[in-house]
Design a protein around this motif. Structure first.
Motif, PDB file in Angstrom:
ATOM      1  N   HIS A 183      48.168  58.328  66.143  1.00 30.23           N
ATOM      2  CA  HIS A 183      48.551  59.480  66.973  1.00 30.23           C
ATOM      3  C   HIS A 183      47.649  59.544  68.195  1.00 30.23           C
ATOM      4  O   HIS A 183      46.564  58.955  68.213  1.00 30.23           O
ATOM      5  CB  HIS A 183      48.490  60.789  66.174  1.00 30.23           C
ATOM      6  N   LEU A 184      48.103  60.239  69.222  1.00 26.86           N
ATOM      7  CA  LEU A 184      47.386  60.321  70.489  1.00 26.86           C
ATOM      8  C   LEU A 184      46.073  61.080  70.326  1.00 26.86           C
ATOM      9  O   LEU A 184      45.946  61.976  69.501  1.00 26.86           O
ATOM     10  CB  LEU A 184      48.248  61.007  71.545  1.00 26.86           C
ATOM     11  N   MET A 185      45.103  60.709  71.165  1.00 25.06           N
ATOM     12  CA  MET A 185      43.805  61.386  71.218  1.00 25.06           C
ATOM     13  C   MET A 185      43.235  61.588  69.818  1.00 25.06           C
ATOM     14  O   MET A 185      42.810  62.686  69.452  1.00 25.06           O
ATOM     15  CB  MET A 185      43.923  62.712  71.972  1.00 25.06           C
ATOM     16  N   ASP A 186      43.224  60.517  69.025  1.00 26.87           N
ATOM     17  CA  ASP A 186      42.825  60.615  67.628  1.00 26.87           C
ATOM     18  C   ASP A 186      41.369  61.013  67.440  1.00 26.87           C
ATOM     19  O   ASP A 186      40.988  61.492  66.365  1.00 26.87           O
ATOM     20  CB  ASP A 186      43.102  59.294  66.907  1.00 26.87           C
ATOM     21  N   ARG A 187      40.522  60.823  68.459  1.00 27.91           N
ATOM     22  CA  ARG A 187      39.121  61.244  68.318  1.00 27.91           C
ATOM     23  C   ARG A 187      38.975  62.754  68.382  1.00 27.91           C
ATOM     24  O   ARG A 187      38.082  63.323  67.762  1.00 27.91           O
ATOM     25  CB  ARG A 187      38.268  60.597  69.412  1.00 27.91           C
ATOM     26  N   GLN A 188      39.841  63.402  69.166  1.00 30.87           N
ATOM     27  CA  GLN A 188      39.731  64.852  69.346  1.00 30.87           C
ATOM     28  C   GLN A 188      40.753  65.640  68.533  1.00 30.87           C
ATOM     29  O   GLN A 188      40.486  66.789  68.160  1.00 30.87           O
ATOM     30  CB  GLN A 188      39.920  65.219  70.830  1.00 30.87           C
ATOM     31  N   LEU A 189      41.924  65.059  68.280  1.00 29.12           N
ATOM     32  CA  LEU A 189      43.013  65.801  67.657  1.00 29.12           C
ATOM     33  C   LEU A 189      43.313  65.281  66.259  1.00 29.12           C
ATOM     34  O   LEU A 189      43.137  64.101  65.974  1.00 29.12           O
ATOM     35  CB  LEU A 189      44.283  65.686  68.503  1.00 29.12           C
ATOM     36  N   ASP A 190      43.797  66.165  65.401  1.00 31.14           N
ATOM     37  CA  ASP A 190      44.267  65.727  64.092  1.00 31.14           C
ATOM     38  C   ASP A 190      45.701  65.210  64.236  1.00 31.14           C
ATOM     39  O   ASP A 190      46.305  65.318  65.311  1.00 31.14           O
ATOM     40  CB  ASP A 190      44.144  66.858  63.063  1.00 31.14           C
ATOM     41  N   PRO A 191      46.274  64.600  63.191  1.00 29.90           N
ATOM     42  CA  PRO A 191      47.596  63.988  63.335  1.00 29.90           C
ATOM     43  C   PRO A 191      48.687  64.921  63.837  1.00 29.90           C
ATOM     44  O   PRO A 191      49.488  64.538  64.701  1.00 29.90           O
ATOM     45  CB  PRO A 191      47.894  63.489  61.912  1.00 29.90           C
ATOM     46  N   GLU A 192      48.748  66.145  63.303  1.00 27.74           N
ATOM     47  CA  GLU A 192      49.821  67.042  63.734  1.00 27.74           C
ATOM     48  C   GLU A 192      49.663  67.432  65.197  1.00 27.74           C
ATOM     49  O   GLU A 192      50.645  67.478  65.951  1.00 27.74           O
ATOM     50  CB  GLU A 192      49.878  68.292  62.856  1.00 27.74           C
ATOM     51  N   ALA A 193      48.425  67.695  65.622  1.00 28.29           N
ATOM     52  CA  ALA A 193      48.200  68.026  67.031  1.00 28.29           C
ATOM     53  C   ALA A 193      48.591  66.859  67.925  1.00 28.29           C
ATOM     54  O   ALA A 193      49.198  67.043  68.999  1.00 28.29           O
ATOM     55  CB  ALA A 193      46.733  68.397  67.259  1.00 28.29           C
ATOM     56  N   GLY A 194      48.248  65.632  67.491  1.00 26.10           N
ATOM     57  CA  GLY A 194      48.621  64.458  68.264  1.00 26.10           C
ATOM     58  C   GLY A 194      50.120  64.301  68.384  1.00 26.10           C
ATOM     59  O   GLY A 194      50.644  63.907  69.436  1.00 26.10           O
ATOM     60  N   GLN A 195      50.834  64.632  67.320  1.00 28.04           N
ATOM     61  CA  GLN A 195      52.286  64.535  67.360  1.00 28.04           C
ATOM     62  C   GLN A 195      52.893  65.592  68.273  1.00 28.04           C
ATOM     63  O   GLN A 195      53.852  65.325  69.005  1.00 28.04           O
ATOM     64  CB  GLN A 195      52.836  64.657  65.938  1.00 28.04           C
ATOM     65  N   VAL A 196      52.345  66.800  68.246  1.00 24.09           N
ATOM     66  CA  VAL A 196      52.840  67.851  69.138  1.00 24.09           C
ATOM     67  C   VAL A 196      52.598  67.465  70.592  1.00 24.09           C
ATOM     68  O   VAL A 196      53.473  67.632  71.454  1.00 24.09           O
ATOM     69  CB  VAL A 196      52.168  69.201  68.805  1.00 24.09           C
ATOM     70  N   LEU A 197      51.413  66.926  70.880  1.00 23.45           N
ATOM     71  CA  LEU A 197      51.122  66.467  72.234  1.00 23.45           C
ATOM     72  C   LEU A 197      52.110  65.366  72.638  1.00 23.45           C
ATOM     73  O   LEU A 197      52.612  65.346  73.762  1.00 23.45           O
ATOM     74  CB  LEU A 197      49.689  65.943  72.316  1.00 23.45           C
ATOM     75  N   GLY A 198      52.408  64.446  71.710  1.00 22.68           N
ATOM     76  CA  GLY A 198      53.356  63.383  71.998  1.00 22.68           C
ATOM     77  C   GLY A 198      54.727  63.912  72.338  1.00 22.68           C
ATOM     78  O   GLY A 198      55.394  63.408  73.260  1.00 22.68           O
ATOM     79  N   GLN A 199      55.176  64.942  71.611  1.00 23.53           N
ATOM     80  CA  GLN A 199      56.478  65.539  71.905  1.00 23.53           C
ATOM     81  C   GLN A 199      56.491  66.179  73.289  1.00 23.53           C
ATOM     82  O   GLN A 199      57.480  66.097  74.015  1.00 23.53           O
ATOM     83  CB  GLN A 199      56.816  66.580  70.846  1.00 23.53           C
ATOM     84  N   THR A 200      55.382  66.806  73.661  1.00 26.06           N
ATOM     85  CA  THR A 200      55.296  67.421  74.982  1.00 26.06           C
ATOM     86  C   THR A 200      55.392  66.365  76.073  1.00 26.06           C
ATOM     87  O   THR A 200      56.126  66.527  77.056  1.00 26.06           O
ATOM     88  CB  THR A 200      53.980  68.203  75.128  1.00 26.06           C
ATOM     89  N   LEU A 201      54.659  65.267  75.911  1.00 24.71           N
ATOM     90  CA  LEU A 201      54.700  64.191  76.895  1.00 24.71           C
ATOM     91  C   LEU A 201      56.084  63.553  76.951  1.00 24.71           C
ATOM     92  O   LEU A 201      56.571  63.188  78.032  1.00 24.71           O
ATOM     93  CB  LEU A 201      53.649  63.139  76.576  1.00 24.71           C
ATOM     94  N   ALA A 202      56.724  63.403  75.801  1.00 20.45           N
ATOM     95  CA  ALA A 202      58.071  62.833  75.774  1.00 20.45           C
ATOM     96  C   ALA A 202      59.028  63.682  76.597  1.00 20.45           C
ATOM     97  O   ALA A 202      59.917  63.156  77.286  1.00 20.45           O
ATOM     98  CB  ALA A 202      58.563  62.712  74.332  1.00 20.45           C
ATOM     99  N   GLY A 203      58.828  64.990  76.554  1.00 20.68           N
ATOM    100  CA  GLY A 203      59.661  65.883  77.353  1.00 20.68           C
ATOM    101  C   GLY A 203      59.448  65.730  78.842  1.00 20.68           C
ATOM    102  O   GLY A 203      60.294  66.152  79.649  1.00 20.68           O
TER     103      GLY A 203
END
Length: 476
Positions: free
Chosen positions: A173-193
């Motif tokens: 998942h994105l930004m794995d050093r700062q974010l947990d998996p669910e946060a990384g997935q939410v960020l990914g959905q935002t970027l996909a948009g």
């Protein structure tokens, strides 16, 4: 006392300003490997996105060095330190004597050793940014390798120019050093948009060549080809420690320093991304500027008891349609860690994920993805690690709904609240600036430097100024 600063980036330039503010006569020479005047590296993604021009991210005005009697040697690399003679040696043979030497050599982009990597462009410096923009002008598609903070910023910036972008990341998942998996997935959905295609859990093994030695895309470990006439590398950074190591200084991950930012040679100090304090290398601007203030205090004698005790860094990203903050402990194993209390709210459809980590009734970590009105309050609670939290945990995320409002608006915010973390500017200091005649953000920034770091506090500064304007009107 002759001061020599090696490095003219965000740490070195701030040190020069801090020293000159305390001592108008100390001889200062600063060497910068880049030809450019100091600029805010944090805001380069805004230059990529077209929301800021290169001249708008400069840290000093063209004539500042001359006006303040500072010798700036730009475009010149220091290649050796003669500790016995107390001189630094430049690539052109110049030798500059020092009584105090500060290394602010920063960090460099990590470039993976894969075939064709010379066709890709790193995203680290202003020159890198210019090269990326030039290539983007004729590219039909872009590939960004690396889904950490820098990669997310690069992808967001290029997508903001209407260029289709594929973001590739080694972790799951994105930004794995700062974010947990669910946060990384939410960020990914935002970027996909925003038009960013995301592939995680992948390894790039080759940059493919196209016409005129331009890239044609990348090959993944599973054989898949990802097309792109522009390939941007955002694979992380590493501290630049070669000069220190060659000089015989103690080096770990970075240049090892104590609470006075001294290296193993008491005449040499190190600050910023190249420095390792108490086992930690900070890759953010606020710690670098805190270190610069301590060194300035000590070498000028302005405050001889000044010490650096470490920082509580907060990672922030605030751009159009993309907002996040991460601080402290963000990765907690709730099945085995009985001492951690976790408060979580997720609404993926709205691109929102909030998580608080609490120990002994203190906020020790948080992740905030998506717009939230309480980021300022939570940052203050994290900064003041000793302050107990209110019993209603949900009220921390939803003020005024499940509990009493928190002090996030200018009305309820105490004067001691930090509005700008990068420059340690409180609401009270902004109020003092207002009362002294600074009536807009630019005027307040000129006095306090608020908004000139990561830039995410601008809205809060505007809010305080607007509230002060309303107060003045109400009493007129």
């Amino acid at each position: 006392m002759r001061l020599v600063v090696v490095g003219n980036g965000m740490a070195g330039a701030r040190l020069v300003e801090e020293v000159r503010a305390r001592d108008p006569r100390m001889p200062i020479t600063v060497f910068g490997a880049e030809r450019s005047r100091p600029y805010n590296r944090v805001l380069l993604s805004n230059v990529l996105a077209g929301t800021a021009r290169p001249d708008q991210v400069r840290l000093v005005t063209p004539g500042w060095y001359a006006e303040h009697d500072v010798t700036a040697v730009l475009g010149t690399e220091i290649v050796a330190v003669d500790r016995d003679a107390k001189e630094v040696v430049a690539a052109d043979g110049r030798r500059e004597p020092y009584d105090a030497l500060v290394l602010a050599t920063g960090s460099e982009a990590v470039v993976p050793p894969i075939p064709g990597v010379e066709r890709a462009l790193a995203f680290r410096t202003l020159d890198d940014c210019r090269a990326i923009l030039a290539a983007a002008a004729t590219a039909r598609r872009a590939v960004v390798v690396g889904g950490g903070l820098l990669g997310v910023e690069a992808a967001r910036g290029l997508a903001g120019r209407g260029l289709p972008v594929t973001l590739l990341h080694l972790a799951d998942h994105l930004m794995d050093r700062q974010l947990d998996p669910e946060a990384g997935q939410v960020l990914g959905q935002t970027l996909a948009g925003l038009g960013v295609r995301i592939k995680t859990g992948v390894t790039v093994v080759e940059v493919l060549g196209g016409a005129g030695n331009r890239p044609a895309g990348v090959r993944l470990a599973d054989g898949e080809i990802v097309d792109g006439e522009l390939v941007v590398l955002a694979c992380g950074v590493r501290p630049v420690t070669g000069l220190a190591a060659a000089s015989g200084l103690k080096v770990g991950r970075g240049i090892v320093v104590d609470d006075e930012l001294r290296t193993s040679d008491p005449a040499i100090r190190a600050i910023g991304e190249c420095a390792e304090h108490d086992g930690t290398v900070y890759g953010l601007v606020a710690p670098a500027w805190e270190q610069a203030a301590v060194v300035a205090d000590l070498i000028t004698g302005y405050r001889t008891g000044s010490r650096y005790r470490g920082s509580r860094p907060v990672t922030r990203l605030k751009a159009k349609s993309v907002e996040l903050a991460a601080m402290g402990e963000t990765h907690v194993d709730e099945t085995t860690d009985s001492g951690a209390e976790v408060v979580r709210f997720s609404h993926r459809a709205r691109g929102t994920y909030h998580k608080l980590v609490i120990r002994d009734d203190r906020l020790v970590g948080a992740i905030l993805v998506g717009e939230t009105p309480v980021v300022g309050t939570l940052t203050q609670l994290f900064d003041r690690g000793g302050r107990p939290l209110p019993g209603d945990r949900a009220g921390l995320l939803f003020p005024g709904v499940t509990g009493p409002p928190v002090a996030d608006s200018p009305v309820r915010m105490p004067d001691s609240a930090r509005v700008c973390r990068c420059n340690d500017v409180t609401k009270g200091r902004i109020r003092a600036c207002w009362e002294s005649g600074a009536r807009d953000v630019e005027a307040v920034a000129a006095v306090t430097r608020a908004t000139t770091g990561c830039g995410t506090c601008r809205e809060a500064v505007e809010g305080v100024i607007g509230w002060l304007r309303e107060q003045e009107g109400a009493t007129a």
